[in-house]
Design an enzyme around this catalytic site. Structure first.
Site, PDB file in Angstrom:
ATOM      1  N   ASP A 152       1.048  -0.977   0.061  1.00  0.00           N
ATOM      2  CA  ASP A 152      -0.018   0.174   0.141  1.00  0.00           C
ATOM      3  C   ASP A 152       0.563   1.525  -0.300  1.00  0.00           C
ATOM      4  O   ASP A 152       0.732   2.209   0.141  1.00  0.00           O
ATOM      5  CB  ASP A 152      -1.298   0.243   0.808  1.00  0.00           C
ATOM      6  CG  ASP A 152      -2.214   0.848   0.887  1.00  0.00           C
ATOM      7  OD1 ASP A 152      -2.305   1.125   0.104  1.00  0.00           O
ATOM      8  OD2 ASP A 152      -2.558   1.660   1.595  1.00  0.00           O
ATOM      9  N   CYS A 206     -21.129 -10.070  -7.040  1.00  0.00           N
ATOM     10  CA  CYS A 206     -21.909  -8.562  -6.137  1.00  0.00           C
ATOM     11  C   CYS A 206     -23.464  -8.912  -6.466  1.00  0.00           C
ATOM     12  O   CYS A 206     -24.617  -8.058  -5.729  1.00  0.00           O
ATOM     13  CB  CYS A 206     -21.144  -7.268  -6.296  1.00  0.00           C
ATOM     14  SG  CYS A 206     -20.115  -6.905  -5.843  1.00  0.00           S
ATOM     15  N   CYS A 209     -27.043  -6.361  -5.349  1.00  0.00           N
ATOM     16  CA  CYS A 209     -26.551  -5.946  -4.504  1.00  0.00           C
ATOM     17  C   CYS A 209     -26.092  -4.696  -4.502  1.00  0.00           C
ATOM     18  O   CYS A 209     -25.307  -4.362  -5.481  1.00  0.00           O
ATOM     19  CB  CYS A 209     -26.238  -7.006  -3.542  1.00  0.00           C
ATOM     20  SG  CYS A 209     -25.773  -6.324  -2.078  1.00  0.00           S
ATOM     21  N   CYS A 212     -24.472  -1.126  -0.349  1.00  0.00           N
ATOM     22  CA  CYS A 212     -22.199  -0.490  -0.317  1.00  0.00           C
ATOM     23  C   CYS A 212     -22.757   0.798  -0.378  1.00  0.00           C
ATOM     24  O   CYS A 212     -22.225   1.636  -0.313  1.00  0.00           O
ATOM     25  CB  CYS A 212     -21.421  -0.685  -0.648  1.00  0.00           C
ATOM     26  SG  CYS A 212     -21.382  -1.648  -2.276  1.00  0.00           S
ATOM     27  N   CYS A 216     -23.567   4.593   1.876  1.00  0.00           N
ATOM     28  CA  CYS A 216     -22.868   5.351   1.597  1.00  0.00           C
ATOM     29  C   CYS A 216     -23.094   7.197   2.384  1.00  0.00           C
ATOM     30  O   CYS A 216     -24.111   8.231   1.601  1.00  0.00           O
ATOM     31  CB  CYS A 216     -22.147   6.509   0.894  1.00  0.00           C
ATOM     32  SG  CYS A 216     -21.061   7.410   0.127  1.00  0.00           S
ATOM     33  N   CYS A 232     -15.470  10.993  -0.546  1.00  0.00           N
ATOM     34  CA  CYS A 232     -15.503   9.918   0.688  1.00  0.00           C
ATOM     35  C   CYS A 232     -15.676  10.548   1.898  1.00  0.00           C
ATOM     36  O   CYS A 232     -13.902  11.452   1.826  1.00  0.00           O
ATOM     37  CB  CYS A 232     -14.538   9.129  -0.124  1.00  0.00           C
ATOM     38  SG  CYS A 232     -14.112   7.526   1.152  1.00  0.00           S
ATOM     39  N   CYS A 259     -13.651   5.624   7.470  1.00  0.00           N
ATOM     40  CA  CYS A 259     -15.311   5.938   7.394  1.00  0.00           C
ATOM     41  C   CYS A 259     -15.388   3.744   7.205  1.00  0.00           C
ATOM     42  O   CYS A 259     -14.805   3.511   6.146  1.00  0.00           O
ATOM     43  CB  CYS A 259     -16.006   6.472   6.070  1.00  0.00           C
ATOM     44  SG  CYS A 259     -17.786   6.239   6.201  1.00  0.00           S
ATOM     45  N   CYS A 262     -19.292   1.228   4.138  1.00  0.00           N
ATOM     46  CA  CYS A 262     -19.828   0.818   2.965  1.00  0.00           C
ATOM     47  C   CYS A 262     -18.946  -0.841   2.853  1.00  0.00           C
ATOM     48  O   CYS A 262     -19.423  -1.703   2.410  1.00  0.00           O
ATOM     49  CB  CYS A 262     -18.980   1.380   1.366  1.00  0.00           C
ATOM     50  SG  CYS A 262     -17.295   1.610   1.436  1.00  0.00           S
ATOM     51  N   CYS A 266     -21.392  -5.126   3.800  1.00  0.00           N
ATOM     52  CA  CYS A 266     -21.449  -5.796   2.231  1.00  0.00           C
ATOM     53  C   CYS A 266     -22.006  -6.978   2.806  1.00  0.00           C
ATOM     54  O   CYS A 266     -21.670  -7.591   4.433  1.00  0.00           O
ATOM     55  CB  CYS A 266     -20.140  -5.722   2.150  1.00  0.00           C
ATOM     56  SG  CYS A 266     -19.497  -7.410   0.572  1.00  0.00           S
TER      57      CYS A 266
END
Length: 391
Positions: A152, A206, A209, A212, A216, A232, A259, A262, A266
């Site tokens: 990352d 997914c 659905c 998520c 938000c 965001c 946050c 989302c 799931c």
């Protein structure tokens, strides 16, 4: 890793020199799990062309906001070979950090702070990089090779690569979703010059659905699988260096760092095991800290509280900006005194957020009287604008 170039290992070992690559892959997976990784997959470098095109569109539309590092040298990000021409296989690894309680329950406790699940323990970058380096050392000792490890902090598209390596798929919230671990996976990568057997890409599960997207608070998803980072809350509270845009302040609630909405929404999370081991476990003092306590942190106290935490990277001033937005949303008039005290803070960013918080909590006539005197003595234009906007 030690070697002729930073990030490259050159240790060699005879154990798998002439054996079946499948045997090496099996042993690699076994070693990865022994080191604390919960899943592993392997893909080839040229598998994320489609994701690369979506990334370039994301940058072109400005969806990355002020994260200029994302737009820098995109060719290094959209194809692993742009970062390292010698890479032949990409090993993707995941660590489950599923929470042991509902991460959204804290949003109802408005005088307490909501810190994103991933940031409630020690910095995962440091923890996972140590594991990646250990696994890389094992690999180059097992078979002659060169490797680089990433977690990352480099130009690596971890999520598309993880999908190509069968760890999961990018959901409509653009995060990785796993059938085993839901939306709670830390990712790391090892690039290697070895030709290793590949895994098949995971498919999207997914369906229809869109939980998520619906949850938000700031409508940060203009469409499924598309994120506008500028809306965001994670971006606004972490990457954003200036004042929180006024249009989003009420929606932020008591989220002071990141946050989880989302991710937590799931449905695949119901299959996830609570996988946070001791070194990744949440610290009790960061689960639901009182806003009152956080508002009183000076720089030294801030650094002490968030030692080894990713929160420390945003610095005390941005952190208090976030705390003051949460105070303004708390509905607790008793916290107004904390905001008023911070009107004298050395940081204009903190003072400006304090103005907004007071505008939400103080009786109107008292706020108007306070503003008349404050504007006359305030020399920072951004803070003066906060006073004027609160009229």
């Amino acid at each position: 890793m030690a070697g002729r170039r930073a990030g490259v290992a050159h240790l060699c070992g005879p154990r798998f020199l002439n054996s079946d690559p499948t045997e090496l892959k099996t042993a690699l997976a076994r070693e990865a799990r022994a080191l604390g990784f919960d899943c592993i997959g392997i893909t080839e470098p040229g598998t994320i062309e489609s994701a690369g095109k979506h990334f370039l569109e994301f940058i072109a539309t400005g969806g990355h906001g002020d994260m200029d590092w994302l737009a820098s040298q995109p060719e290094r990000r959209i194809d692993p070979r742009g970062l390292w021409a010698d890479v032949r296989s990409v090993i993707m690894l995941g660590v489950n950090y599923g929470p042991d309680q509902d991460p959204l329950a804290i949003l109802q406790q408005r005088t307490r702070a909501a810190i994103s699940v991933y940031a409630q323990g020690e910095d995962y970058h440091d923890l996972i990089k140590k594991r990646l380096k250990a696994l890389a050392r094992w690999l180059v000792a097992a078979a002659p090779s060169e490797v680089k490890v990433f977690v990352d902090t480099a130009a690596v598209m971890e999520k598309p690569l993880a999908q190509a390596a069968h760890l999961g798929w990018q959901g409509k919230h653009t995060n990785l979703v796993s059938r085993e671990f839901g939306s709670w996976l830390f990712l790391g990568a090892i690039y290697t010059t070895l030709e290793l057997p590949r895994d098949s890409a995971e498919i999207d599960h997914c369906g229809s659905c869109q939980a998520c997207l619906d949850i938000c608070p700031t409508a940060a998803f203009p469409a499924p699988y598309r994120l506008d980072a500028r809306r965001c809350i994670s971006y606004l509270t972490i990457e954003n260096k200036g004042p929180i845009p006024r249009e989003f302040r009420k929606a932020i609630g008591n989220r002071i760092y990141g946050c989880d909405d989302c991710l937590a929404a799931c449905p695949w999370n119901k299959f996830a095991q609570q996988g946070r081991e001791a070194k990744l476990a949440a610290r009790d003092e960061l689960r639901a800290p009182p806003l009152l306590k956080l508002a009183r942190l000076d720089d030294a106290a801030f650094r002490a509280l968030f030692t080894k935490s990713p929160v420390k990277r945003i610095g005390r001033d941005r952190f208090l900006r976030n705390v003051l937005i949460a105070i303004g949303n708390s509905g607790d008039a008793k916290l107004a005194e904390e905001a008023r005290r911070l009107l004298d803070d050395a940081s204009p960013l903190v003072r400006g957020a304090a103005v907004w918080a007071l505008g939400q909590l103080m009786p109107r006539n008292e706020f108007v009287r306070l503003r008349a005197n404050a504007i006359a003595s305030e020399h920072d234009e951004s803070v003066r604008q906060e006073w004027q906007a609160a009229s």
